[in-house]
Scaffold this motif. Sequence first.
Motif, mmCIF file in Angstrom:
data_model
loop_
_atom_site.group_PDB
_atom_site.id
_atom_site.type_symbol
_atom_site.label_atom_id
_atom_site.label_comp_id
_atom_site.label_asym_id
_atom_site.label_seq_id
_atom_site.Cartn_x
_atom_site.Cartn_y
_atom_site.Cartn_z
ATOM 1 N N TYR A 190 0.948 -1.332 0.063
ATOM 2 C CA TYR A 190 0.204 -0.015 0.002
ATOM 3 C C TYR A 190 0.946 1.288 0.097
ATOM 4 O O TYR A 190 1.886 1.201 0.649
ATOM 5 N N ILE A 191 0.488 2.113 -0.790
ATOM 6 C CA ILE A 191 1.326 3.494 -0.947
ATOM 7 C C ILE A 191 0.524 4.799 -0.376
ATOM 8 O O ILE A 191 -0.713 4.832 -0.764
ATOM 9 N N ASP A 192 0.924 5.511 0.373
ATOM 10 C CA ASP A 192 0.224 6.829 0.596
ATOM 11 C C ASP A 192 0.822 8.031 -0.437
ATOM 12 O O ASP A 192 1.914 8.291 -0.106
ATOM 13 N N LEU A 193 -0.183 8.376 -1.055
ATOM 14 C CA LEU A 193 0.427 9.243 -2.206
ATOM 15 C C LEU A 193 -0.013 10.691 -2.015
ATOM 16 O O LEU A 193 0.105 11.550 -2.863
ATOM 17 N N SER A 194 -0.260 10.967 -0.719
ATOM 18 C CA SER A 194 -1.065 12.245 -0.655
ATOM 19 C C SER A 194 -0.037 13.508 -0.722
ATOM 20 O O SER A 194 -0.655 14.374 -0.899
ATOM 21 N N ALA A 195 1.285 13.103 -0.480
ATOM 22 C CA ALA A 195 2.108 14.287 -0.609
ATOM 23 C C ALA A 195 2.849 14.365 -1.809
ATOM 24 O O ALA A 195 4.019 15.071 -2.145
ATOM 25 N N VAL A 196 2.463 13.503 -2.998
ATOM 26 C CA VAL A 196 2.994 13.180 -4.364
ATOM 27 C C VAL A 196 2.804 14.226 -5.059
ATOM 28 O O VAL A 196 1.463 14.405 -5.223
ATOM 29 N N GLN A 197 3.537 15.045 -5.515
ATOM 30 C CA GLN A 197 3.234 15.866 -6.797
ATOM 31 C C GLN A 197 2.451 15.402 -7.829
ATOM 32 O O GLN A 197 2.854 14.646 -8.601
ATOM 33 N N GLY A 198 1.382 16.296 -8.162
ATOM 34 C CA GLY A 198 0.601 15.811 -9.179
ATOM 35 C C GLY A 198 -0.609 14.738 -8.929
ATOM 36 O O GLY A 198 -1.307 14.332 -9.884
ATOM 37 N N ILE A 199 -0.805 14.359 -7.504
ATOM 38 C CA ILE A 199 -1.885 13.257 -7.116
ATOM 39 C C ILE A 199 -3.223 13.870 -7.611
ATOM 40 O O ILE A 199 -4.214 13.080 -7.429
ATOM 41 N N ARG A 200 -3.421 15.164 -7.212
ATOM 42 C CA ARG A 200 -4.786 15.697 -7.687
ATOM 43 C C ARG A 200 -5.037 15.912 -8.998
ATOM 44 O O ARG A 200 -5.930 16.257 -9.481
ATOM 45 N N VAL A 201 -4.055 15.686 -9.890
ATOM 46 C CA VAL A 201 -4.590 15.773 -11.312
ATOM 47 C C VAL A 201 -5.068 14.430 -12.115
ATOM 48 O O VAL A 201 -4.481 13.469 -11.599
ATOM 49 N N ASP A 202 -6.135 14.706 -12.868
ATOM 50 C CA ASP A 202 -6.790 13.631 -13.101
ATOM 51 C C ASP A 202 -7.222 12.338 -12.316
ATOM 52 O O ASP A 202 -6.820 11.067 -12.672
ATOM 53 N N GLY A 203 -7.418 12.758 -11.225
ATOM 54 C CA GLY A 203 -7.729 11.666 -10.067
ATOM 55 C C GLY A 203 -6.342 10.802 -9.862
ATOM 56 O O GLY A 203 -6.668 9.871 -8.963
ATOM 57 N N GLY A 204 -5.203 11.251 -9.918
ATOM 58 C CA GLY A 204 -3.979 10.544 -9.824
ATOM 59 C C GLY A 204 -3.602 9.712 -10.609
ATOM 60 O O GLY A 204 -2.390 8.949 -10.528
ATOM 61 N N ALA A 205 -4.297 9.479 -11.873
ATOM 62 C CA ALA A 205 -3.839 8.348 -12.770
ATOM 63 C C ALA A 205 -2.529 8.621 -13.281
ATOM 64 O O ALA A 205 -1.775 7.919 -13.683
ATOM 65 N N PRO A 206 -1.832 9.970 -13.783
ATOM 66 C CA PRO A 206 -0.607 10.309 -14.125
ATOM 67 C C PRO A 206 0.426 9.337 -13.152
ATOM 68 O O PRO A 206 1.443 8.872 -13.434
ATOM 69 N N VAL A 207 0.050 10.031 -11.800
ATOM 70 C CA VAL A 207 1.127 9.436 -10.834
ATOM 71 C C VAL A 207 0.886 7.556 -10.945
ATOM 72 O O VAL A 207 2.214 7.114 -10.897
ATOM 73 N N ALA A 208 -0.106 7.207 -11.001
ATOM 74 C CA ALA A 208 -0.291 5.942 -10.859
ATOM 75 C C ALA A 208 0.592 5.099 -12.118
ATOM 76 O O ALA A 208 1.199 4.129 -12.141
ATOM 77 N N ARG A 209 0.291 5.739 -13.234
ATOM 78 C CA ARG A 209 1.001 5.172 -14.768
ATOM 79 C C ARG A 209 2.415 5.420 -14.503
ATOM 80 O O ARG A 209 3.371 4.605 -15.107
ATOM 81 N N ASP A 210 3.010 6.506 -13.736
ATOM 82 C CA ASP A 210 4.343 6.596 -13.894
ATOM 83 C C ASP A 210 4.852 5.697 -12.828
ATOM 84 O O ASP A 210 6.027 5.212 -13.256
ATOM 85 N N ILE A 211 4.285 5.043 -11.978
ATOM 86 C CA ILE A 211 4.867 3.883 -10.917
ATOM 87 C C ILE A 211 4.642 2.771 -11.770
ATOM 88 O O ILE A 211 5.634 1.975 -11.836
ATOM 89 N N GLN A 212 3.808 2.469 -12.647
ATOM 90 C CA GLN A 212 3.743 1.146 -13.352
ATOM 91 C C GLN A 212 4.779 1.270 -14.405
ATOM 92 O O GLN A 212 5.557 0.429 -14.616
ATOM 93 N N ARG A 213 5.195 2.562 -14.935
ATOM 94 C CA ARG A 213 6.318 2.731 -16.048
ATOM 95 C C ARG A 213 7.754 2.138 -15.014
ATOM 96 O O ARG A 213 8.673 1.403 -15.501
ATOM 97 N N ARG A 214 7.785 2.745 -13.908
ATOM 98 C CA ARG A 214 9.065 2.590 -12.961
ATOM 99 C C ARG A 214 9.258 1.202 -12.712
ATOM 100 O O ARG A 214 10.333 0.630 -12.777
ATOM 101 N N VAL A 215 8.233 0.489 -12.259
ATOM 102 C CA VAL A 215 8.151 -0.965 -12.090
ATOM 103 C C VAL A 215 8.375 -1.858 -13.136
ATOM 104 O O VAL A 215 9.391 -2.656 -13.235
ATOM 105 N N LEU A 216 8.017 -1.549 -14.328
ATOM 106 C CA LEU A 216 8.119 -2.260 -15.837
ATOM 107 C C LEU A 216 9.678 -1.838 -16.025
ATOM 108 O O LEU A 216 10.526 -3.237 -16.262
ATOM 109 N N GLU A 217 10.211 -0.786 -15.905
ATOM 110 C CA GLU A 217 11.688 -0.666 -16.281
ATOM 111 C C GLU A 217 12.516 -1.351 -15.221
ATOM 112 O O GLU A 217 13.446 -2.010 -15.406
ATOM 113 N N ALA A 218 12.365 -1.395 -14.201
ATOM 114 C CA ALA A 218 12.998 -2.128 -13.045
ATOM 115 C C ALA A 218 13.000 -3.719 -13.040
ATOM 116 O O ALA A 218 13.789 -4.450 -12.529
ATOM 117 N N THR A 219 11.765 -4.150 -13.358
ATOM 118 C CA THR A 219 11.425 -5.706 -13.343
ATOM 119 C C THR A 219 11.280 -6.422 -14.651
ATOM 120 O O THR A 219 11.304 -7.468 -14.546
#
Length: 388
Positions: free
Chosen positions: A100-129
């Motif tokens: 579980y992640i608390d994203l309340s302090a992450v920049q951009g979390i209020r943009v488009d319901g947080g979808a851009p932040v979630a997709r950025d996390i998916q991208r980072r996980v994909l690149e790492a693994t």
Amino acid sequence: MDAFYASVELLRRPELRGKPVAIGGHGEPSRRGVVTTATYEARAFGIRSGMALRRAAELCPQCVFLPVDFDEYRRYSRRFKAAIATVTDRIEDRGIDEVYIDLSAVQGIRVDGGAPVARDIQRRVLEATGLSCSIGLAPNKLLAKIASDLRKPGGVTIVDEADIPALIWPLPARRINGVGPKAELQLEELGLRTIGELAAAPLSMLVARFGANYGRWLHEAANGRDERPVVTASEPVSMSRETTFERDLHLRRDWQALAACLAELCREVAADLRRRGYAGRTIGVKARYDDFRIVTRDQTLPGATDDAAAIRRAAFECLGRVPATRRLRLLGVRVAGLARTGAGAEPPRRGAAGASTAPGASSAEPAPLAAAEQAELPLSGEGNPLAL
């Protein structure tokens, strides 16, 4: 993470992509074992976690079976969690493939319901693994967990309070994390099959059937309410190892084989404790009979220990109190009452020759012989737990 163990195996065996693959036991359906996880292609045939390998082979004869490789899964687990940590350190570790992640302090979390932040996390996980993950973004952990399962694999699902009637209430009540098979049956007896039906049920009826605590929790959960915070630091309450036998063993007639297995499990648990810097006071044994009934026995020592010999002595004493009424199909060892063994911690109890003392434990167990061993993920957003 999406079908985590299977996905790790497909990285090593790309020729199996698109085929039904199940991971479990020794990877041989002719031998006893259960499915740990399966690819989505295998799940389409009805193969599920916890299913006997033989049954999985019956459902899908063309399924490819692979043995578990926990060392490799742990390596990828560390990688994906490190990738998430580049976004925020507000992470609650929920196992080898879930956070579980608390994203309340992450920049951009209020943009488009947080979808851009979630997709950025998916991208980072994909690149790492090289692996995909599914993310649920919601106001709390309970909703984030449910949401993370709605669009697998590789999906992002955003659930706000206004979305609960349309997205959450039509789902089966068992989709609430904490509603198990027994509770589901009792809910069905009350005519409550969906989360929405549970949400509309009178609180008094739920309390009368399930008791005050669980009844109130069911009512709150079905209405999407969950006040639990994202816990970024926690201590394990226990460590355990268990194994399922190739054939059912009798406590008397197959004592040597059981003794060998129990001794090996004790060594493995002791190694786990030392590797992570813990010692424990309560030693327990878990046995599953051939009719799937489970019995447990434990013993609390005067002091914490991480010593294999002390754990073994207490475990054998516990096993001696397990009724020999039926054959056993599974045996496990658990160490609880954990305490840190690092600087400033009280040293674990050990005997004069390096063996821990365990007063009252039997020392009559036979000499050990040899053999045995045996975990998937969520994220959260603005005040939002993001479940992977």
